[in-house]
Design an enzyme around this catalytic site. Sequence first.
Site, short mmCIF file in Angstrom:
data_model
loop_
_atom_site.label_atom_id
_atom_site.label_comp_id
_atom_site.label_asym_id
_atom_site.label_seq_id
_atom_site.Cartn_x
_atom_site.Cartn_y
_atom_site.Cartn_z
N CYS A 3 24.39 104.56 59.70
CA CYS A 3 25.13 103.42 58.82
C CYS A 3 24.85 103.59 57.50
CB CYS A 3 24.43 101.99 59.10
SG CYS A 3 22.69 101.76 58.77
N HIS A 55 13.79 104.43 61.21
CA HIS A 55 12.77 104.57 62.64
C HIS A 55 13.65 105.79 62.97
CE1 HIS A 55 11.03 100.29 62.78
NE2 HIS A 55 10.28 101.24 62.11
N HIS A 67 13.92 98.78 55.75
CA HIS A 67 13.75 97.51 56.33
C HIS A 67 13.22 96.62 55.49
CE1 HIS A 67 12.72 100.74 59.26
NE2 HIS A 67 13.67 100.05 59.80
N CYS A 120 17.75 98.14 52.63
CA CYS A 120 19.01 97.96 52.82
C CYS A 120 19.69 96.87 52.28
CB CYS A 120 19.61 98.04 54.30
SG CYS A 120 21.32 97.62 54.57
N HIS A 126 8.32 93.56 63.58
CA HIS A 126 9.10 94.38 63.12
C HIS A 126 9.05 94.34 61.59
CE1 HIS A 126 13.04 96.44 62.09
NE2 HIS A 126 12.96 97.08 63.49
N GLU A 179 11.10 94.59 59.35
CA GLU A 179 12.24 93.91 58.74
C GLU A 179 11.85 92.45 58.70
OE1 GLU A 179 17.05 92.40 59.05
OE2 GLU A 179 16.31 94.32 59.84
N CYS A 214 24.11 92.57 60.95
CA CYS A 214 24.80 93.54 60.05
C CYS A 214 26.13 93.93 60.59
CB CYS A 214 23.99 94.57 59.41
SG CYS A 214 23.53 96.16 60.37
N SER A 261 13.20 101.90 67.18
CA SER A 261 14.28 101.35 66.80
C SER A 261 15.03 100.04 67.24
CB SER A 261 15.37 102.42 66.69
OG SER A 261 16.51 101.98 66.44
N SER A 262 14.87 98.93 66.51
CA SER A 262 15.45 97.95 67.14
C SER A 262 16.73 97.76 67.47
CB SER A 262 15.24 96.46 66.32
OG SER A 262 15.89 95.38 66.75
#
Length: 316
Positions: free
Chosen positions: A17, A46, A79, A101, A129, A131, A200, A228-229
Site C-alpha cells: 500500500c 511487518h 505503525h 503512515c 500491536h 499501531e 484504511c 501482519s495484522s
Amino acid sequence: MTKSPLTLYLAAPRGFCAGVDRAIKIVEMALEKWGAPVYVRHEIVHNKFVVDGLRDKGAVFVEELDECPDDRPVIFSAHGVPKAVPAAAAKREMIYVDATCPLVSKVHIEAQRHADNGLQMIMIGHEGHPETVGTMGQLPSGEVLLVETVDDVATVEVRDPAKLAFVTQTTLSVDDTADIVAALHARFPGIVGPHKEDICYATTNRQEAVKAMAPKCDAMLVVGAPNSSNSKRLVEVGARAGCDYAQLVQRAADIDWRALEGITSMGITAGASAPEVLINEVIDAFRARFDVTVEMVVTAEENVEFKVPRVLREPA
C-alpha cells in the site's frame, strides 16, 4: 508427466500500500543521505523479506530508542509510535524521521482532538500491536481504553458515558469492526465516531477483493507475515467468504502441497506489506506443478501516493 490444469485467481489490489511504499522509501533515502548505519525502531513494516533487504543495505533494527546512538539517524516505523518516543529523541538531539503512515497519523490527530474536547477515547484494536501501542500512547495513561471484541464493549469501564469517542486500528477486519462499533453505539448512544472510517483504504480494498475471489476458489493463499495484522485478517475474510482452505504463507517454500492435492482453482493475494516479488515466487511455484491459467479479480484501482518527509528531499 502431464500437469493438472489450475485456474489461478489473482486478487487486485494486493500487496504494498502507499504507506508501506513510503516507509521503505524513507529508509532507503535515509541510507542514501546519511550513509549506513541508519537505525530503525521496530520493523519498518511487518515483512521479514523487506526487513532483511534493508538490513543488508545498512539499516539496523532495534526495539527501543535507548538502543540507538545519539549520533546516527533513527526512523520510526510505519505503525506509529507513542508521543514519548520522538520527545525522547528530540531531548537527545538525535536526527529522527517519522515513517508513520499518514492514515495512522490521521487517527493520532483525531484522538488528540477528541481529548482536547474533553472526551475519553475507546480504541478498537489488537492489544500489543505496534499501531495500537502508538495510538494509545498519543494521550496520557488511562485516557484511551482498548476493546478487542464485542464482549469487551459490555465490560469496559468509562469515566463518563456521555463524554466518549472511539477510533480504530487501521488494519482490522471491516466486518468485525462494524459489529464492535454497533455494540459501542448500543451501549453508549452518544459516543462520537470518526468523520470517515479509520480502517484504511488499502485494508478495505484488499478485503473486498478477497470476498469477490474466495467463492471461486478451492483454496486460497495470503502472502504475508505472521505478525501482519492486515494479512491475518485476509485469511479470516477468505474463510468467511466461502473458501474452505485459506492459509497465510511468507514465501513459496511455506506452501503445504499435500493439502492442495486435487484442487482445480486457487486464489492468491497478499497483505499490504508483502512485496510483489514474493507473490511472483508463489505463482512460479504453482506454474512448476500445474498447467496454470491466471485470471485477475479486480475490485478497485489504487493510485494513492504519500510524499516522504521534507528532511529527506533536502540535500545533506
